[in-house]
Design a protein around this motif. Sequence first.
Motif, PDB file in Angstrom:
ATOM      1  N   ALA A 156       4.664  20.518  -5.004  1.00 45.81           N
ATOM      2  CA  ALA A 156       3.341  19.897  -4.912  1.00 45.81           C
ATOM      3  C   ALA A 156       3.405  18.454  -4.426  1.00 45.81           C
ATOM      4  CB  ALA A 156       2.649  19.956  -6.274  1.00 45.81           C
ATOM      5  N   ALA A 157       4.578  17.819  -4.598  1.00 45.04           N
ATOM      6  CA  ALA A 157       4.711  16.430  -4.151  1.00 45.04           C
ATOM      7  C   ALA A 157       4.777  16.321  -2.636  1.00 45.04           C
ATOM      8  CB  ALA A 157       5.947  15.797  -4.772  1.00 45.04           C
ATOM      9  N   PHE A 158       5.194  17.423  -1.975  1.00 47.39           N
ATOM     10  CA  PHE A 158       5.235  17.416  -0.511  1.00 47.39           C
ATOM     11  C   PHE A 158       3.820  17.618   0.017  1.00 47.39           C
ATOM     12  CE2 PHE A 158       9.797  18.267  -0.921  1.00 47.39           C
ATOM     13  CZ  PHE A 158      10.285  17.414   0.056  1.00 47.39           C
ATOM     14  N   CYS A 159       3.150  16.545   0.257  1.00 44.98           N
ATOM     15  CA  CYS A 159       1.774  16.588   0.728  1.00 44.98           C
ATOM     16  C   CYS A 159       1.615  15.587   1.866  1.00 44.98           C
ATOM     17  CB  CYS A 159       0.809  16.270  -0.420  1.00 44.98           C
ATOM     18  SG  CYS A 159       1.040  14.627  -1.129  1.00 44.98           S
ATOM     19  N   PRO A 160       0.518  15.659   2.604  1.00 52.27           N
ATOM     20  CA  PRO A 160       0.324  14.698   3.707  1.00 52.27           C
ATOM     21  C   PRO A 160       0.394  13.245   3.261  1.00 52.27           C
ATOM     22  CG  PRO A 160      -1.234  16.501   3.886  1.00 52.27           C
ATOM     23  CD  PRO A 160      -0.532  16.689   2.578  1.00 52.27           C
ATOM     24  N   ALA A 161      -0.074  12.964   2.045  1.00 50.33           N
ATOM     25  CA  ALA A 161      -0.062  11.579   1.574  1.00 50.33           C
ATOM     26  C   ALA A 161       1.359  11.040   1.464  1.00 50.33           C
ATOM     27  CB  ALA A 161      -0.767  11.490   0.221  1.00 50.33           C
ATOM     28  N   LEU A 162       2.281  11.852   0.956  1.00 45.61           N
ATOM     29  CA  LEU A 162       3.665  11.418   0.824  1.00 45.61           C
ATOM     30  C   LEU A 162       4.291  11.150   2.190  1.00 45.61           C
ATOM     31  CD1 LEU A 162       6.144  10.916  -0.988  1.00 45.61           C
ATOM     32  CD2 LEU A 162       6.717  13.330  -0.706  1.00 45.61           C
ATOM     33  N   LEU A 163       4.021  12.027   3.139  1.00 47.60           N
ATOM     34  CA  LEU A 163       4.579  11.857   4.478  1.00 47.60           C
ATOM     35  C   LEU A 163       3.995  10.629   5.169  1.00 47.60           C
ATOM     36  CD1 LEU A 163       4.625  15.582   5.665  1.00 47.60           C
ATOM     37  CD2 LEU A 163       6.470  14.243   4.634  1.00 47.60           C
ATOM     38  N   LEU A 198       0.817  -1.210   0.000  1.00 52.53           N
ATOM     39  CA  LEU A 198       0.000   0.000   0.000  1.00 52.53           C
ATOM     40  C   LEU A 198       0.856   1.267   0.000  1.00 52.53           C
ATOM     41  CD1 LEU A 198      -3.029  -0.687   2.372  1.00 52.53           C
ATOM     42  CD2 LEU A 198      -3.030  -0.395  -0.103  1.00 52.53           C
ATOM     43  N   SER A 199       1.956   1.258   0.748  1.00 53.18           N
ATOM     44  CA  SER A 199       2.815   2.445   0.780  1.00 53.18           C
ATOM     45  C   SER A 199       3.433   2.713  -0.589  1.00 53.18           C
ATOM     46  CB  SER A 199       3.912   2.273   1.829  1.00 53.18           C
ATOM     47  OG  SER A 199       4.757   1.173   1.524  1.00 53.18           O
ATOM     48  N   LEU A 200       3.801   1.657  -1.307  1.00 50.70           N
ATOM     49  CA  LEU A 200       4.361   1.844  -2.647  1.00 50.70           C
ATOM     50  C   LEU A 200       3.273   2.215  -3.659  1.00 50.70           C
ATOM     51  CD1 LEU A 200       6.888  -1.140  -2.737  1.00 50.70           C
ATOM     52  CD2 LEU A 200       7.408   1.282  -2.461  1.00 50.70           C
ATOM     53  N   MET A 201       2.092   1.636  -3.499  1.00 50.00           N
ATOM     54  CA  MET A 201       1.009   1.972  -4.418  1.00 50.00           C
ATOM     55  C   MET A 201       0.571   3.422  -4.248  1.00 50.00           C
ATOM     56  SD  MET A 201       0.491  -0.580  -6.356  1.00 50.00           S
ATOM     57  CE  MET A 201      -1.043  -0.071  -7.109  1.00 50.00           C
ATOM     58  N   SER A 202       0.697   3.959  -3.041  1.00 49.59           N
ATOM     59  CA  SER A 202       0.345   5.366  -2.828  1.00 49.59           C
ATOM     60  C   SER A 202       1.258   6.283  -3.641  1.00 49.59           C
ATOM     61  CB  SER A 202       0.429   5.717  -1.339  1.00 49.59           C
ATOM     62  OG  SER A 202       1.753   5.567  -0.859  1.00 49.59           O
ATOM     63  N   VAL A 226      -2.305   1.188   8.510  1.00 49.82           N
ATOM     64  CA  VAL A 226      -3.284   2.277   8.580  1.00 49.82           C
ATOM     65  C   VAL A 226      -2.708   3.554   7.975  1.00 49.82           C
ATOM     66  CG1 VAL A 226      -4.553   3.769  10.165  1.00 49.82           C
ATOM     67  CG2 VAL A 226      -4.493   1.312  10.558  1.00 49.82           C
ATOM     68  N   LEU A 227      -1.437   3.849   8.221  1.00 53.81           N
ATOM     69  CA  LEU A 227      -0.809   5.042   7.643  1.00 53.81           C
ATOM     70  C   LEU A 227      -0.803   4.971   6.120  1.00 53.81           C
ATOM     71  CD1 LEU A 227       2.233   5.525  10.059  1.00 53.81           C
ATOM     72  CD2 LEU A 227       0.243   7.022   9.836  1.00 53.81           C
ATOM     73  N   ALA A 228      -0.457   3.808   5.578  1.00 54.54           N
ATOM     74  CA  ALA A 228      -0.461   3.659   4.120  1.00 54.54           C
ATOM     75  C   ALA A 228      -1.872   3.770   3.553  1.00 54.54           C
ATOM     76  CB  ALA A 228       0.158   2.317   3.738  1.00 54.54           C
ATOM     77  N   LEU A 229      -2.833   3.199   4.253  1.00 54.94           N
ATOM     78  CA  LEU A 229      -4.227   3.293   3.809  1.00 54.94           C
ATOM     79  C   LEU A 229      -4.713   4.733   3.844  1.00 54.94           C
ATOM     80  CD1 LEU A 229      -6.697   1.640   2.908  1.00 54.94           C
ATOM     81  CD2 LEU A 229      -7.317   1.432   5.325  1.00 54.94           C
ATOM     82  N   LEU A 230      -4.357   5.475   4.886  1.00 59.15           N
ATOM     83  CA  LEU A 230      -4.734   6.888   4.974  1.00 59.15           C
ATOM     84  C   LEU A 230      -4.079   7.701   3.866  1.00 59.15           C
ATOM     85  CD1 LEU A 230      -4.569   7.531   8.829  1.00 59.15           C
ATOM     86  CD2 LEU A 230      -6.616   7.425   7.391  1.00 59.15           C
ATOM     87  N   ALA A 231      -2.870   7.322   3.488  1.00 60.41           N
ATOM     88  CA  ALA A 231      -2.186   8.032   2.404  1.00 60.41           C
ATOM     89  C   ALA A 231      -2.971   7.911   1.094  1.00 60.41           C
ATOM     90  CB  ALA A 231      -0.768   7.497   2.233  1.00 60.41           C
ATOM     91  N   ILE A 232      -3.429   6.705   0.788  1.00 59.24           N
ATOM     92  CA  ILE A 232      -4.188   6.514  -0.453  1.00 59.24           C
ATOM     93  C   ILE A 232      -5.552   7.191  -0.364  1.00 59.24           C
ATOM     94  CG2 ILE A 232      -5.302   4.763  -1.877  1.00 59.24           C
ATOM     95  CD1 ILE A 232      -3.028   2.926  -1.402  1.00 59.24           C
TER      96      ILE A 232
END
Length: 312
Positions: A171-178, A143-147, A300-306
């Motif tokens: 623009a790449a620096f967003c909550p999803a990346l973190l 999931l982290s890589l798919m995000s 959960v963090l990876a899921l929240l990122a997506i």
Amino acid sequence: MMSLVVSALQALFLMAIAPLITGLVKKFKAYMQHRRGASIFQPYWDLAKLLRKDETVSESASVLFRAIPFICMATMTLLAFMVPVFYASILAPYGDIITLVYLFTLYRFCMVLGGLEGGSVFGGMGSSREMMMSVLIEPALLLSLMSLCVLSNNGIDISEIPRLLIDMGVAAFCPALLLAAASFAITLVAENARIPFDNPATHLELTMVHEGMLLEYSGRGLAQMEYSSELRLTIFMAMLGSMFFPWGISVTLEPLDLLIGFAAIFAKLVFFAFVLAVLESSISKSRLFKTPNLLTASFVLALLAIISLYIL
């Protein structure tokens, strides 16, 4: 032709520096504990010493016991050619995120099988613990890589992710990346059997996970297993530096850009080794049955990122 040469150099760089990264982590930990510690080149000498020794094989082991170190080495070598380091890898288009995750899974499966093949109680104990954790490691890793694929609006091609994120700029620096990077960092620690999931410096049978699967190996087989583990840690760190934070690596084949990219990824690897040493010197190994909580947090963090990418 030039891209093929650069890709080969990237893989050779990872393979050559893998024991050094392990040595740096140990050296940083020694300094933090007010010890002098061994040389950062000690892992090279340890591997050379093991390669000169003969192997002792359990009577209950089959031919798989001898084959597993070669499979582990081949798997990590292939991954070294696949992942981008300081430039996009030439083998990446022939593999993708799914292939990458399953190669890591193949490595773990072989490690578990090697622990069981030895026929020892502690090898089986370490193998069962490894499988328990792998149930939660693999979904979080995927999931982290798919995000990253969703964030970069890319398919599952590994080589395109760094370039697309660099083109996105701020623009790449967003909550999803973190969030995805945090999930991957937890997976890095768990996948490589570091504190708090396991303590690589201990051989206490009742607590070890990774070392339990290596108890029956010796000589050249143990050298191959130890080196493949060191290479796996370096590959994970390189992925964190080149795919989640690719700024600084080269997007062209210009010699100056490649040199800057090489310096950038080397600095990132040293920094990640320092952070890992700080982590292992600051906290203790957690209880075995509490580790699923940390791995669930990674998932959960990876899921929240997506989810955040689709919402925003």
